[in-house]
Design a protein around this motif. Sequence first.
Motif, PDB file in Angstrom:
ATOM      1  N   ARG A 138       3.897  11.272  -0.992  1.00 38.42           N
ATOM      2  CA  ARG A 138       3.864  10.530   0.262  1.00 38.42           C
ATOM      3  C   ARG A 138       2.679  10.917   1.149  1.00 38.42           C
ATOM      4  N   VAL A 139       2.344  12.200   1.204  1.00 44.75           N
ATOM      5  CA  VAL A 139       1.286  12.654   2.121  1.00 44.75           C
ATOM      6  C   VAL A 139      -0.110  12.354   1.557  1.00 44.75           C
ATOM      7  N   TYR A 140      -0.229  12.360   0.243  1.00 35.23           N
ATOM      8  CA  TYR A 140      -1.525  12.110  -0.386  1.00 35.23           C
ATOM      9  C   TYR A 140      -1.823  10.608  -0.378  1.00 35.23           C
ATOM     10  N   ALA A 141      -2.144  10.092   0.773  1.00 31.21           N
ATOM     11  CA  ALA A 141      -2.380   8.653   0.932  1.00 31.21           C
ATOM     12  C   ALA A 141      -3.695   8.234   0.287  1.00 31.21           C
ATOM     13  N   TYR A 142      -3.735   6.961  -0.116  1.00 33.39           N
ATOM     14  CA  TYR A 142      -4.963   6.356  -0.635  1.00 33.39           C
ATOM     15  C   TYR A 142      -5.963   6.231   0.517  1.00 33.39           C
ATOM     16  N   GLY A 143      -7.139   6.745   0.314  1.00 30.13           N
ATOM     17  CA  GLY A 143      -8.145   6.769   1.378  1.00 30.13           C
ATOM     18  C   GLY A 143      -8.222   8.140   2.027  1.00 30.13           C
ATOM     19  N   PHE A 144      -7.162   8.918   1.839  1.00 33.88           N
ATOM     20  CA  PHE A 144      -7.146  10.297   2.343  1.00 33.88           C
ATOM     21  C   PHE A 144      -7.351  11.283   1.191  1.00 33.88           C
ATOM     22  N   ALA A 145      -6.425  11.293   0.240  1.00 32.89           N
ATOM     23  CA  ALA A 145      -6.496  12.260  -0.856  1.00 32.89           C
ATOM     24  C   ALA A 145      -7.070  11.660  -2.132  1.00 32.89           C
ATOM     25  N   ARG A 186       5.474  -8.255  -2.663  1.00 32.82           N
ATOM     26  CA  ARG A 186       5.581  -7.315  -3.776  1.00 32.82           C
ATOM     27  C   ARG A 186       5.032  -5.969  -3.316  1.00 32.82           C
ATOM     28  N   PHE A 187       5.760  -4.906  -3.600  1.00 38.69           N
ATOM     29  CA  PHE A 187       5.376  -3.568  -3.143  1.00 38.69           C
ATOM     30  C   PHE A 187       4.546  -2.869  -4.228  1.00 38.69           C
ATOM     31  N   THR A 188       3.258  -2.688  -3.927  1.00 38.78           N
ATOM     32  CA  THR A 188       2.356  -1.958  -4.825  1.00 38.78           C
ATOM     33  C   THR A 188       1.983  -0.667  -4.101  1.00 38.78           C
ATOM     34  N   PRO A 189       2.526   0.459  -4.541  1.00 35.65           N
ATOM     35  CA  PRO A 189       2.352   1.694  -3.760  1.00 35.65           C
ATOM     36  C   PRO A 189       0.910   2.034  -3.414  1.00 35.65           C
ATOM     37  N   VAL A 190      -0.005   1.926  -4.374  1.00 37.19           N
ATOM     38  CA  VAL A 190      -1.398   2.289  -4.090  1.00 37.19           C
ATOM     39  C   VAL A 190      -1.973   1.399  -2.998  1.00 37.19           C
ATOM     40  N   ARG A 191      -1.768   0.096  -3.122  1.00 36.43           N
ATOM     41  CA  ARG A 191      -2.320  -0.835  -2.146  1.00 36.43           C
ATOM     42  C   ARG A 191      -1.674  -0.627  -0.775  1.00 36.43           C
ATOM     43  N   ALA A 192      -0.361  -0.491  -0.760  1.00 31.61           N
ATOM     44  CA  ALA A 192       0.343  -0.301   0.513  1.00 31.61           C
ATOM     45  C   ALA A 192      -0.128   0.971   1.210  1.00 31.61           C
TER      46      ALA A 192
END
Lengths: 269, 269
Positions: free
Chosen positions: B115-122, B61-67
């Motif tokens: 796309r660029v604002y990744a979780y853990g980055f932004a 299952r694709f969960t954008p935040v987790r991925a």
Amino acid sequence: MKVLLVFAHPEPRSLNGALRDVAIKELTAQGHEVLVSDLYASGWKSEVDRADFPSLAPDARFTPVRASGEAFAADALTDDVQAEIEKLLWADVLILQFPLWWYTMPAILKGWVDRVYAYGFAYGVGEHSDSHWGDRFGEGTLAGKRAMLLVTTGGWEEHYAARGVNGPIDDLLFPINHGILYYPGYDVLPPFVAYRVDRLDEAGFEATAERLRERMRTLATTPPIAYRRQNGGDYLIPSLQLRPGLDDPGVTGFALHLKGAAAAAPAQD
Amino acid sequence: MKVLLVFAHPEPRSLNGALRDVAIKELTAQGHEVLVSDLYASGWKSEVDRADFPSLAPDARFTPVRASGEAFAADALTDDVQAEIEKLLWADVLILQFPLWWYTMPAILKGWVDRVYAYGFAYGVGEHSDSHWGDRFGEGTLAGKRAMLLVTTGGWEEHYAARGVNGPIDDLLFPINHGILYYPGYDVLPPFVAYRVDRLDEAGFEATAERLRERMRTLATTPPIAYRRQNGGDYLIPSLQLRPGLDDPGVTGFALHLKGAAAAAPAQD
């Protein structure tokens, strides 16, 4: 009624997918016809670019507004855009469903707006005169129809309240509700918002689903947001400024554009 | 300084293209280094989807935040996203340049953010405690850097004024300035906005260009918008509501999140 639901989540097994199915089931049970535009599943193209206008000469300067107006007038929009326009004309109610990403819609849904809202269809409609500044903000091609947002967010409801750090949800959604839905004529219903969705357990989901079913049962009767019609006398033309004296002195910002804004303004909670 | 300009117009021969060149020329003349991310020219992909996360199992299952978080942590973001992250880390100043389409950024630029604002980055940065709710809104990966918007619109300045029908420009841009730029730590400069650009003659262009040159000369010294830091004491945690008594009773909506909001609130013009 005929309902078009535009769905903008990449994963059908997501909460958004589940809520979409809840909405469709309830609408169908109520005897409504439902069409879904599943943007990810259909591979929707998000970018307005030259490829949208095949009749544009290869060396011509590309001006999106002009190209859009010429293509709309010549019935030369691309098939994907034309199909969405026909669905919008068919539907009595439009629902835009999306997860709130960075306080607004995902790119793919913005790209649906950017491309489907052609000049001559959603804007550039109607005459300009001393008392009328185009058919927009309450008038336009889609007048007489209803629209609403179905939004999910990981944030807490308090964070989107009148004094919450994110800003009030009604203000965050104003550029969409007023600028995208009311603009071409829709009566805009209050949004359905599900908060803190990353932590939703089964009971939380069922409560959210039931709240959504109730909104689907009352699509025809829910009073729309009381935005002021641009050409209804409340705005000076051509400055399009709200006339003095129509509003409460304490009201500022987006809330000015609601009739009875003093009553509708967020409480200082 | 090092300046990254993210450019989101499909036509290099447009007014936006001309203003971009004006900005670059002035920045270079001032001794700054300039990088441009030309989203259309580079064929930027706008949609967050499974293709962004090649390590995701096909049936997962694709969960954008987790991925996003997993890919960022594993250094497994796609090359196009990784390249933009490196540019953001390199640059002292970020400029987002775009035509205002439907009261916000074009889909391609929203897709750059998504796309660029990744979780853990932004986002998803920093600890949560009783006095700290993540490094965001004034803290974060990009703290200490400056950012500003460079926006064009066909509408009149009056239509975007405090009482204009579109809503005040500062409120329309708040979800971007506060929610996208201030969120990961940028000091956000007041936006550069060019109005009524469809009718710009040569003198109008030159006046706009000179106004832009002046902004490029003062990038390092222009005072940023005085947003309140989330963890600076003005907000209750975890409700993230602005504490009572910090604001003038007449201020509501987005303006609450400015220090000295009473002074900064739009005049009733």
